[in-house]
Enzyme design. Structure first.
Site, short mmCIF file in Angstrom:
data_model
loop_
_atom_site.label_atom_id
_atom_site.label_comp_id
_atom_site.label_asym_id
_atom_site.label_seq_id
_atom_site.Cartn_x
_atom_site.Cartn_y
_atom_site.Cartn_z
N LEU A 100 0.81 -1.21 0.00
CA LEU A 100 0.00 0.00 0.00
C LEU A 100 0.85 1.27 0.00
O LEU A 100 0.32 2.37 0.16
CB LEU A 100 -0.98 -0.03 1.18
N MET A 104 8.75 4.35 5.41
CA MET A 104 8.83 2.96 4.95
C MET A 104 10.07 2.74 4.09
O MET A 104 10.67 1.66 4.15
CB MET A 104 7.58 2.56 4.17
N GLU A 105 10.46 3.75 3.34
CA GLU A 105 11.67 3.62 2.52
C GLU A 105 12.89 3.47 3.42
O GLU A 105 13.77 2.63 3.15
CB GLU A 105 11.81 4.85 1.61
N ASP A 138 23.07 -12.50 5.25
CA ASP A 138 23.34 -13.43 4.15
C ASP A 138 24.83 -13.71 4.01
O ASP A 138 25.24 -14.86 3.81
CB ASP A 138 22.80 -12.84 2.84
#
Lengths: 161, 161, 161, 161, 161, 161
Positions: free
Chosen positions: B75, B113-114, B128
């Protein structure tokens, strides 16, 4: 001495060669927790309909993120996921939504990063939908719970929290 | 009573209309912490060359993730970021890498959110690259540190940890 | 002394802040040349129909690549292109296809990278479609021809080849 | 005589230049219908929980597809959507799910393609979730219902079906 | 007479059917050269830290581009790369950075396009980071150096430059 | 009673586990029809060159969309397509362009969604290129024509229109 396999002898990053690895059934389960004010969680859970859509949106976001993992994490290998599931559990008194994501593949590399990415993005999506009422939320404990398959075999997180 | 603006009256999710919002300068800073065994962090920091590439890869991953935010978080509005920066600070005794990401935009919606996505993906990228030697690592405290701009104005996280 | 603006004082990469730049009309034109055996180019040009589709596919690839530029080049800003055009010119005697791509935007950053990326990807697409008959092809001279707009103003490549 | 503006004088495709167009508020509403066997729709609607998730998944797919429009439709301009909404209406006796998608933007080009793409992808997502029990489903009438804003002004589909 | 396999009998483009090809170990190595003013390269190489990040960013861009190849080159098949490596060699007197990219896969199609795309995008990324000080740079000689595996077997570029 | 396999017992969406399915040769053919005014189609077909590019662009869009299917349709599995073909047939008197897309894979899941997505996006692309002269166009009958392979075996649409 252990080595960071994503770096070659000169320290340069690389996508490590998995060409000689066997294709085996692999699975990974990861989790993340979204900590919010209990009244924010109450708001999230108010009304059956609303609940459906909030978690449904976060679930789709998590599933889609698992498929985008090799585009997000630079040294991850592309792989063809056999299954992705994302679930939620709410602890209303503590104001915590726990996200659990599991991924499965028949492949040459594990799916830990896919499961962790799914859990993290589903958690970020919940944050996004609640941020207007509770900017102080926090995503905690993004971590692997267990993995199976591959040369290193099964692994399970000890204890718990 | 506060409302979850991402849901309409029937509880259906939507990308809320920001058409009437003013375009203002906005900024957000978010952080995430990668907790690992101190010896894993020592390995990560061994050798100038290697250090460069590990954090450089995670930095690029974070910057790229900020740009993919509206593709990841269903959204979120697409927006044209003016700037993204991702930095790292290491606490060798505790075995913690702190990721700090900041985003800026001239736009109708904020960039929380970024910034959060950049911090989370940079942290996942560190995970990772180290997972082969330390599978029990955990990403902690993905959270907003401060934001500026927009109708709701400035916000800063209280206290600290 | 000139500086590489994509690096901060510590040498860390960043997406530089363009927030204070004015939004102006900007344009860039770039080119690339695909050098192949003259008989490969003859094959490519044989038959009106075929010609249509080969260059049409490469043109679409170039246009789409211009739009993906900020996803491909890590420190590029996302921007909203106003126009993209990709053209081809064939020198049958030398066996060269010249690709020319132009991009326009009203924005805070230039579109050189968008034009260069469009030219390069259109050239790679031609390579792809011909590689079965001529593996030794080469993409040459991917370069900016001219740019207009922005603080640094107009620039035009001197001379020619 | 009218012209196909996406082609230049030589018939080559291009992303047309919208640089001289004014930035205005624009909106488009599009729909699509998924025709299935009435018993498939009954199955889809059985159980409140299930209903929530099926339509929620299709809604997210539609919203995300609107944002991907310029990546899917080669000559579409990238744009920054202000709002996207996707809704569903079920005609149980006919076995039809109608999808309605609306998009809004403040921009130089319209959002018809964004709305049509959102409706089509939401419909395809419903197909995907039901295909195991009803392979013969059909997506019908993907079409624009109305548009507002821009030089060509308002447009509304005449009549109805 | 040789044929362009990406076109059918009517000249229409297609993704050729590789369903009957054997899955074999395949590898491709490609290169590209970024020619700049020697003083630009000197600037790029000044300071150990900075050097690390510039090439690290370009390396990540190249690796990520290899994975995006089928999204960039319209008729390329998606495939699951086993390994990607991107390296750089600098000729300071000539002002040239040579990029070498290698890709490996166990698959039904070769990875030439993946290696070429990785080399080209890494070169474009170097261009991007240096363009503020040297707009006239040029990317030269994007080409295949060698390939192994598949029905057509091994191929190696003759001579050299 | 049949079940919607994309939902678990609680009604939550999931990417179903295909890990136990056999990898077999699978194919699917789907179609879509773009209905326009006959004079729009006449315009589209006027001039051999122009025709080439319009359909070539739509064909590329369809092929690329097939490869993006798992990114568009949330519960679709990523897969490695062996072949994609997109063709067009024009009925000038009725003003209809029929799109036919076929996909093939050696995999654990079918390619119906890939073929349907390719047909729908190719149709949307034709709409995009003609919309300036005929806003009332409609995409009709996006549907599966036949499928082969997998446990459920062959399926063919009955009758016709």
């Amino acid at each position: 001495m252990p080595q960071l396999t994503h770096l070659d002898d000169t320290g340069a990053a690389r996508m490590v060669d998995v060409g000689d690895k066997a294709e085996t059934a692999r699975e990974a389960v990861a989790s993340a927790a979204v900590a919010m004010r209990p009244e924010t969680l109450a708001l999230l859970l108010a009304g059956g309909h609303k609940k459906g859509d909030v978690f449904a949106v976060a679930r789709v976001a998590g599933i889609q993120a698992a498929k985008k993992c090799s585009d997000l994490i630079p040294l991850c290998h592309p792989l063809m996921l056999n299954a992705v599931e994302v679930g939620f559990e709410c602890d209303e008194s503590r104001g915590v939504v726990e996200v659990v994501a599991s991924c499965r593949v028949s492949g040459k590399t594990g799916v830990e990063m896919e499961a962790l990415t799914a859990a993290a993005v589903a958690a970020l999506t919940i944050y996004d939908m609640c941020k207007a009422v509770d900017r102080g939320m926090e995503i905690q404990a993004v971590r692997l719970l267990e993995k199976r398959g591959g040369k290193s075999g099964a692994w399970q997180r000890e204890g718990g929290d």
